[in-house]
Write an enzyme that holds these catalytic residues in place. Sequence first.
Site, PDB file in Angstrom:
ATOM      1  CG  HIS A  58      63.315  91.233  41.582  1.00 16.63           C
ATOM      2  ND1 HIS A  58      62.274  91.312  40.672  1.00 16.63           N
ATOM      3  CD2 HIS A  58      64.444  91.239  40.831  1.00 16.63           C
ATOM      4  CE1 HIS A  58      62.763  91.370  39.445  1.00 16.63           C
ATOM      5  NE2 HIS A  58      64.081  91.346  39.514  1.00 16.63           N
ATOM      6  CG  ASN A  92      74.797  85.113  37.649  1.00 20.02           C
ATOM      7  OD1 ASN A  92      74.326  86.011  38.324  1.00 20.02           O
ATOM      8  ND2 ASN A  92      75.831  84.398  38.005  1.00 20.02           N
ATOM      9  CG  HIS A 175      61.032  90.870  33.221  1.00 18.69           C
ATOM     10  ND1 HIS A 175      61.952  91.738  33.761  1.00 18.69           N
ATOM     11  CD2 HIS A 175      60.485  91.534  32.180  1.00 18.69           C
ATOM     12  CE1 HIS A 175      61.965  92.867  33.069  1.00 18.69           C
ATOM     13  NE2 HIS A 175      61.082  92.764  32.093  1.00 18.69           N
ATOM     14  CG  HIS A 223      59.748  94.188  37.732  1.00 17.91           C
ATOM     15  ND1 HIS A 223      59.167  93.673  36.610  1.00 17.91           N
ATOM     16  CD2 HIS A 223      61.015  93.708  37.741  1.00 17.91           C
ATOM     17  CE1 HIS A 223      60.050  92.930  35.964  1.00 17.91           C
ATOM     18  NE2 HIS A 223      61.172  92.920  36.635  1.00 17.91           N
ATOM     19  CG  ASP A 290      64.450  94.697  39.014  1.00 21.32           C
ATOM     20  OD1 ASP A 290      65.395  93.885  38.957  1.00 21.32           O
ATOM     21  OD2 ASP A 290      63.941  95.212  37.994  1.00 21.32           O
TER      22      ASP A 290
HETATM   23  C1  NCD Z   1      67.643  94.017  35.213  1.00 20.91           C
HETATM   24  C2  NCD Z   1      69.133  93.814  35.364  1.00 20.91           C
HETATM   25  O1  NCD Z   1      69.913  94.725  35.121  1.00 20.91           O
HETATM   26  O2  NCD Z   1      69.526  92.718  35.759  1.00 20.91           O
HETATM   27  N1  NCD Z   1      67.378  95.327  34.717  1.00 20.91           N
HETATM   28  C3  NCD Z   1      66.211  95.985  34.817  1.00 20.91           C
HETATM   29  O3  NCD Z   1      66.061  97.011  34.152  1.00 20.91           O
HETATM   30  N2  NCD Z   1      65.244  95.589  35.624  1.00 20.91           N
HETATM   31  C4  NCD Z   1      67.141  92.995  34.251  1.00 20.91           C
HETATM   32  C5  NCD Z   1      65.691  93.033  33.991  1.00 20.91           C
HETATM   33  O4  NCD Z   1      64.925  92.710  34.895  1.00 20.91           O
HETATM   34  O5  NCD Z   1      65.320  93.361  32.871  1.00 20.91           O
HETATM   35 ZN    ZN Z   2      62.936  91.961  35.794  1.00 21.94          ZN
END
Ligand code: NCD
Ligand code: ZN
Length: 422
Positions: A58, A92, A175, A223, A290
């Site tokens: 991720h 993206n 998500h 997550h 992430d």
């Molecule tokens: C992620 C991002 O910035 O791409 N940010 C995050 O807080 N995890 C997008 C997301 O998963 O909400």
């Molecule tokens: Zn996410």
Amino acid sequence: MIIIKGGKIVSPFAIIAADIAIDENGKIAHIGRNIDYKGAEVVDAGGLHILPGAIDAHVHFRDPEDTSKEDFSTGSASALAGGVTTIIDMPNYKNPATTTLEAYAAKRAIAASKSRCDYQLRFGASETNQREAEESGAPSLKLFLTDTKSDLRCSNEAAIKHFKTFSKYRPVCVHAEDKARIEERQKHYHAHEKIRDKIASQIACEFALKEAAKLDRRVHICHVTTGLEIELVRRYPNATHEVNPAHLFLSTDDLKRLGPLGKINPPIRDKREVAALWRLLGDDTIIASDHAPHLISHKMDGAPGFPGVGTLLPLMLNAVHDKRLTLEQVARMCSCNPAHAFKLAGKCFFEINADADFVLVDMKKKWKITAENRMSKCSWTPFEGKEVYGKIEGVYLRGKLAYDGEKVLSEPGEGKEVKSVF
Ligand code: NCD
Ligand code: ZN
């Protein structure tokens, strides 16, 4: 032939003192005691542990969407500096969103020319692109159940349609935060972690699991931040979950110190929930970062997310030093589990014909995490200055030294796309 001699190999089951022989194709030819081949190059791994290369399933490398924050070259450098040899990049949101066949093809070309580590790309689910998602042949799909101010949010109805049309053996990665609850709480609360509370995560997690189970399909919950989500996932045989180290090593107590840097979706939870998450980590847990790099100026304007691909393995190794985990568990959670969940061909170190992706670690050595040595273009980390045990002294990608403990040696374009076997 290369022989890595005298190290301690960490498998998910045991730590074994053995040598590794690597063939000309960068594959593991043999693991055993006292291997000798005439003319082989010998690497001395005495006193070091050898872990399978970490797989971060991720990451958001931002290419070509927003290369001021990160791109494939810098993101993959950060990965290698942290012992991550394979990443799965997220779609993206815009410029262009990876929700069309053209955008997906364009991004594959970019990754092929810029990535220093091995990679795979995930397709993005939009409200209406069910047909293209399936036609793309992408090994997995990312689906947001809540708003990210982009094309990528799906209503529950659109999500169910994706669940029906995307090949059932390929993971839909969700998500999971419930949009309706978040919107309602926005009317009453100001604090980010109160608006996007743990119940919002749990509702969406249960929704995704139940709908996937009706169709007997693979689903992956991204997550998770609460113990209950892990318990829910464990009720469903086709479901997997991932935990972000940020949610293990930070709690709401850190938010004062971090200020606007501490914002992430789903939010950092309180100490009790962090303890529950630790308690429920198990043999089936996948650790994924992430990696969501934003410039500090964007963080000050409220951008959510942390860089993390370069700190994933170091934090987990330090947890071994702190006796919270074993090295075997780290190998399993950071490498073997993601390789299996996403069926990454050749990426399970302990299987026949595996790629020789591994990390040499000095578990006795202490070092300091800094944004500079983590190498992300976003130039900050929530773990700045943290001292950790477990120094990465070398990272091998398909049998070639890709990081020597200080410098990334793998060049842009040396990373290869990883196939999944379904
Ligand atoms: C992620 C991002 O910035 O791409 N940010 C995050 O807080 N995890 C997008 C997301 O998963 O909400
Ligand atoms: Zn996410």
